[in-house]
Design a protein around this motif. Structure first.
Motif, PDB file in Angstrom:
ATOM      1  N   GLN A 146       0.825  -1.208   0.000  1.00 31.85           N
ATOM      2  CA  GLN A 146       0.000   0.000   0.000  1.00 31.85           C
ATOM      3  C   GLN A 146       0.861   1.261   0.000  1.00 31.85           C
ATOM      4  O   GLN A 146       0.550   2.246  -0.686  1.00 31.85           O
ATOM      5  CB  GLN A 146      -0.931  -0.003   1.224  1.00 31.85           C
ATOM      6  N   SER A 147       1.952   1.232   0.774  1.00 26.53           N
ATOM      7  CA  SER A 147       2.815   2.419   0.851  1.00 26.53           C
ATOM      8  C   SER A 147       3.758   2.536  -0.347  1.00 26.53           C
ATOM      9  O   SER A 147       4.218   3.622  -0.686  1.00 26.53           O
ATOM     10  CB  SER A 147       3.634   2.403   2.147  1.00 26.53           C
ATOM     11  N   HIS A 148       4.033   1.397  -1.020  1.00 29.27           N
ATOM     12  CA  HIS A 148       4.918   1.387  -2.186  1.00 29.27           C
ATOM     13  C   HIS A 148       4.242   0.579  -3.301  1.00 29.27           C
ATOM     14  O   HIS A 148       4.729  -0.477  -3.700  1.00 29.27           O
ATOM     15  CB  HIS A 148       6.277   0.782  -1.827  1.00 29.27           C
ATOM     16  N   PRO A 149       3.128   1.073  -3.827  1.00 31.11           N
ATOM     17  CA  PRO A 149       2.331   0.280  -4.777  1.00 31.11           C
ATOM     18  C   PRO A 149       3.003   0.046  -6.123  1.00 31.11           C
ATOM     19  O   PRO A 149       2.621  -0.873  -6.845  1.00 31.11           O
ATOM     20  CB  PRO A 149       1.057   1.118  -4.950  1.00 31.11           C
ATOM     21  N   ASP A 150       3.997   0.852  -6.458  1.00 32.26           N
ATOM     22  CA  ASP A 150       4.659   0.723  -7.759  1.00 32.26           C
ATOM     23  C   ASP A 150       5.955  -0.080  -7.684  1.00 32.26           C
ATOM     24  O   ASP A 150       6.736  -0.085  -8.633  1.00 32.26           O
ATOM     25  CB  ASP A 150       4.951   2.109  -8.345  1.00 32.26           C
ATOM     26  N   ASN A 151       6.185  -0.750  -6.566  1.00 32.35           N
ATOM     27  CA  ASN A 151       7.404  -1.522  -6.381  1.00 32.35           C
ATOM     28  C   ASN A 151       7.117  -3.001  -6.634  1.00 32.35           C
ATOM     29  O   ASN A 151       6.320  -3.625  -5.933  1.00 32.35           O
ATOM     30  CB  ASN A 151       7.940  -1.311  -4.954  1.00 32.35           C
ATOM     31  N   VAL A 152       7.767  -3.563  -7.655  1.00 30.69           N
ATOM     32  CA  VAL A 152       7.533  -4.960  -8.014  1.00 30.69           C
ATOM     33  C   VAL A 152       7.874  -5.890  -6.855  1.00 30.69           C
ATOM     34  O   VAL A 152       7.159  -6.865  -6.577  1.00 30.69           O
ATOM     35  CB  VAL A 152       8.361  -5.331  -9.266  1.00 30.69           C
ATOM     36  N   GLU A 153       8.965  -5.575  -6.149  1.00 31.02           N
ATOM     37  CA  GLU A 153       9.447  -6.479  -5.101  1.00 31.02           C
ATOM     38  C   GLU A 153       8.459  -6.593  -3.952  1.00 31.02           C
ATOM     39  O   GLU A 153       8.339  -7.660  -3.341  1.00 31.02           O
ATOM     40  CB  GLU A 153      10.804  -5.999  -4.594  1.00 31.02           C
ATOM     41  N   THR A 154       7.744  -5.506  -3.631  1.00 30.29           N
ATOM     42  CA  THR A 154       6.795  -5.588  -2.518  1.00 30.29           C
ATOM     43  C   THR A 154       5.678  -6.582  -2.835  1.00 30.29           C
ATOM     44  O   THR A 154       5.291  -7.396  -1.992  1.00 30.29           O
ATOM     45  CB  THR A 154       6.191  -4.209  -2.200  1.00 30.29           C
ATOM     46  N   HIS A 155       5.156  -6.532  -4.059  1.00 32.58           N
ATOM     47  CA  HIS A 155       4.062  -7.439  -4.440  1.00 32.58           C
ATOM     48  C   HIS A 155       4.554  -8.883  -4.560  1.00 32.58           C
ATOM     49  O   HIS A 155       3.862  -9.813  -4.121  1.00 32.58           O
ATOM     50  CB  HIS A 155       3.453  -6.981  -5.762  1.00 32.58           C
ATOM     51  N   SER A 172       7.074 -10.226  -2.997  1.00 32.73           N
ATOM     52  CA  SER A 172       7.361 -10.729  -1.653  1.00 32.73           C
ATOM     53  C   SER A 172       6.077 -11.091  -0.920  1.00 32.73           C
ATOM     54  O   SER A 172       6.036 -12.090  -0.184  1.00 32.73           O
ATOM     55  CB  SER A 172       8.140  -9.685  -0.858  1.00 32.73           C
ATOM     56  N   LEU A 173       5.031 -10.300  -1.115  1.00 25.63           N
ATOM     57  CA  LEU A 173       3.729 -10.657  -0.542  1.00 25.63           C
ATOM     58  C   LEU A 173       3.247 -11.978  -1.129  1.00 25.63           C
ATOM     59  O   LEU A 173       2.724 -12.840  -0.407  1.00 25.63           O
ATOM     60  CB  LEU A 173       2.715  -9.543  -0.802  1.00 25.63           C
TER      61      LEU A 173
END
Length: 567
Positions: free
Chosen positions: A358-367, A369-370
């Motif tokens: 939510q805080s970094h929606p444009d970051n591929v790694e965050t999604h 990793s989720l």
């Protein structure tokens, strides 16, 4: 210092007992606190050990061995202020105590009391590691505004190639801090010996120095060369992107003599971490962070060590120190989520990653990793959605993105959507042809579905050729041969798979089936019992194994065939 601290790193309590004699056990509660402390110490449970040592000291406040052990534990758990008060008492009674001197020097540097730090360092120079001694002396001179002396002290570190290299690197940092970027770059260039890139921080420092003298293109080329070699580094990537965008980049690696001194402690921590002296490295990284709380590298190394030791709560606390504006923030939060998962709170780790998307929606790694966290929690449909969110951010997938399609394929397959899964696996292979993990998963899935068995065999044979020592892939080869009715050929591959991965219940179960069908029934029963002892597992039908032990594989297969016909 290294000699005594190394022994402290193994067992602070045992070393102290050798130096000072066993503690005086004057009461049952003192004995209990001491024994509890030593047990916690052996488990690397620094927080609990520190608490028990403090309890013991309340009953025996002048016991120097207890004080020394408490200092080590307080530093290791991150409470350097508490350690400093104990260190002062210890140093007064034992002026040559290495850990006390080290903590007091760090505390003086944190307060920018360079006179006190200098006095301690010069009077106790024999108790300090030569690398730290030389670097700290140089930065103390910088703090005293005597750059000429600082240069001399860094230059004096020429006892061997390693000391000399680190001395010159820190000299370059000091020159850059003073604004003499041309001289700093000359040192960093390294002449005939090549660039003076002693660690990853040196790469960032060199790029920043080049940017100060109008050589941004060289700085970009330097970082491109490192990053293209597969060196993952969020800070270097961010620095490279800022330079390429034409942003003005300041020199920020060292902004004060105090930060330089912290870098000196961190330099030794990095060296110790790579030499299997983890507790020593932890002590130095904790002290580096105490001197300069903004030194993110210290928190990252601290978290690495604590995670490896199973101290997940302390590791999480270290990662939580990294501020949101840091280039390391996203990767630190991803690691924090994993640490929380390792501590047994899978939902808590998922929640951290969900907030990060939510805080970094444009970051591929965050999604992605989720997606990994959801897949590990067997929430496959949600995992596939997270991977889809990651892929939606990529305009033109490149070869490294095969892993996203592969991971989404696994999630879709486990969620029961084979059509989508197969499409993902094929997409992964288009990006990374002959990738053994993809070939194995796709081939094995075909085997389980009893589809395209010859094609599956070709895929898995190619995967085994690429990774002959992978027990899971070798198991797949044996299993497809079993499915094709080539049971005798399957045996050596299944035996090899168990040899490579002896504790996997599914592989042991597969070996049992193959052995049964070639007439080695007693060995088959042994493997099935092993499989039960290692289970349960997601792909293991334990009731089916028990049934095989009761009536034999032949009758189980016959029952399954009858049930299929009736269905």
């Amino acid at each position: 210092m290294i000699r005594v601290l190394a022994r402290l790193g193994c067992q602070a309590v045992c070393v102290s007992a050798l130096l000072l004699g066993a503690p005086k056990v004057e009461a049952a509660n003192l004995s209990g606190a001491y024994l509890a402390a030593t047990q916690a110490d052996m488990r690397d449970d620094y927080a609990q050990a520190a608490d028990y040592y403090v309890q013991a000291l309340m009953l025996d406040p002048d016991n120097l061995e207890l004080i020394q052990s408490a200092v080590v534990m307080e530093v290791a758990k991150g409470d350097v202020e508490a350690a400093s008060a104990l260190a002062a008492k210890l140093e007064e009674a034992m002026p040559d105590n290495q850990i006390a001197v080290l903590v007091l020097i760090a505390d003086a540097l944190a307060l920018e009391d360079f006179e006190e730090a200098s006095e301690l360092l010069e009077n106790r120079s024999g108790e300090v590691n030569p690398l730290l001694l030389g670097l700290a002396r140089g930065w103390i001179a910088v703090g005293q505004q005597d750059f000429a002396v600082a240069r001399e002290r860094f230059d004096e570190m020429g006892g061997n190639n390693a000391l000399g290299a680190y001395g010159q690197y820190h000299k370059a940092l000091a020159l850059a801090f003073a604004g003499d970027f041309s001289s700093a770059e000359t040192i960093m260039a390294g002449g005939s010996n090549g660039p003076l890139h002693v660690d990853r921080s040196a790469l960032a420092a060199h790029a920043q120095i080049l940017a100060q003298i109008g050589r941004e293109n060289e700085a970009i080329a330097l970082l491109d060369d490192v990053l293209s070699a597969g060196f993952p580094d969020a800070a270097l990537t961010t620095l490279r992107d800022r330079l390429a965008a034409g942003e003005e980049v300041a020199f920020t690696e060292v902004r004060s003599a105090r930060e330089g001194a912290a870098q000196a402690f961190q330099t030794l921590a990095n060296a110790l971490a790579s030499s299997e002296s983890e507790r020593l490295a932890l002590i130095h990284s904790r002290l580096a962070a105490h001197i300069s709380p903004s030194l993110v590298e210290a928190d990252l190394l601290t978290a690495d060590i604590l995670e490896a030791e199973g101290q997940y709560e302390l590791a999480e606390q270290a990662l939580d120190q990294i501020p949101a504006e840091s280039a390391w923030y996203v990767s630190a939060q991803i690691r924090r989520a994993n640490v929380v998962r390792l501590a047994g709170d899978a939902d808590g780790g998922i929640e951290i990653l969900a907030q990060l998307t939510q805080s970094h929606p444009d970051n591929v790694e965050t999604h992605s990793s989720l997606g990994d966290a959801l897949r590990n929690a067997d929430r496959f449909e949600e995992a596939a959605g997270a991977y889809s969110d990651a892929l939606a951010l990529i305009d033109a997938p490149q070869p490294p993105h095969w892993v996203l399609f592969y991971s989404r394929g696994i999630s879709n397959e486990r969620a029961g959507d084979w059509e989508a899964a197969e499409a993902d696996f094929l997409a992964a292979l288009r990006l990374e042809p002959d990738q053994p993990l993809v070939l194995n998963y796709l081939g094995y899935s075909m085997v389980e579905k009893k589809e395209n068995l010859d094609e599956a065999l070709a895929m898995i044979e190619k995967a085994v050729e690429a990774r002959p020592d992978d027990g899971y892939i070798t198991d797949s080869l044996g299993w497809v041969l079993y499915r094709l009715g080539r049971v005798e050929e399957a045996v050596p591959h299944m035996l090899r798979a168990v040899e490579l991965t002896p504790d996997d219940p599914v592989i042991n179960d597969h070996l049992g089936d193959v052995l049964w069908l070639v007439g080695r029934e007693r060995e088959a029963e042994f493997q099935w019992r092993r499989a039960l002892s290692f289970g349960p597992a997601p792909d293991l039908d334990m009731e089916r194994i028990r049934r095989k032990l009761d009536i034999g594989l032949d009758r189980v297969l016959a029952e399954e065939e009858d049930a299929q016909q009736d269905g």
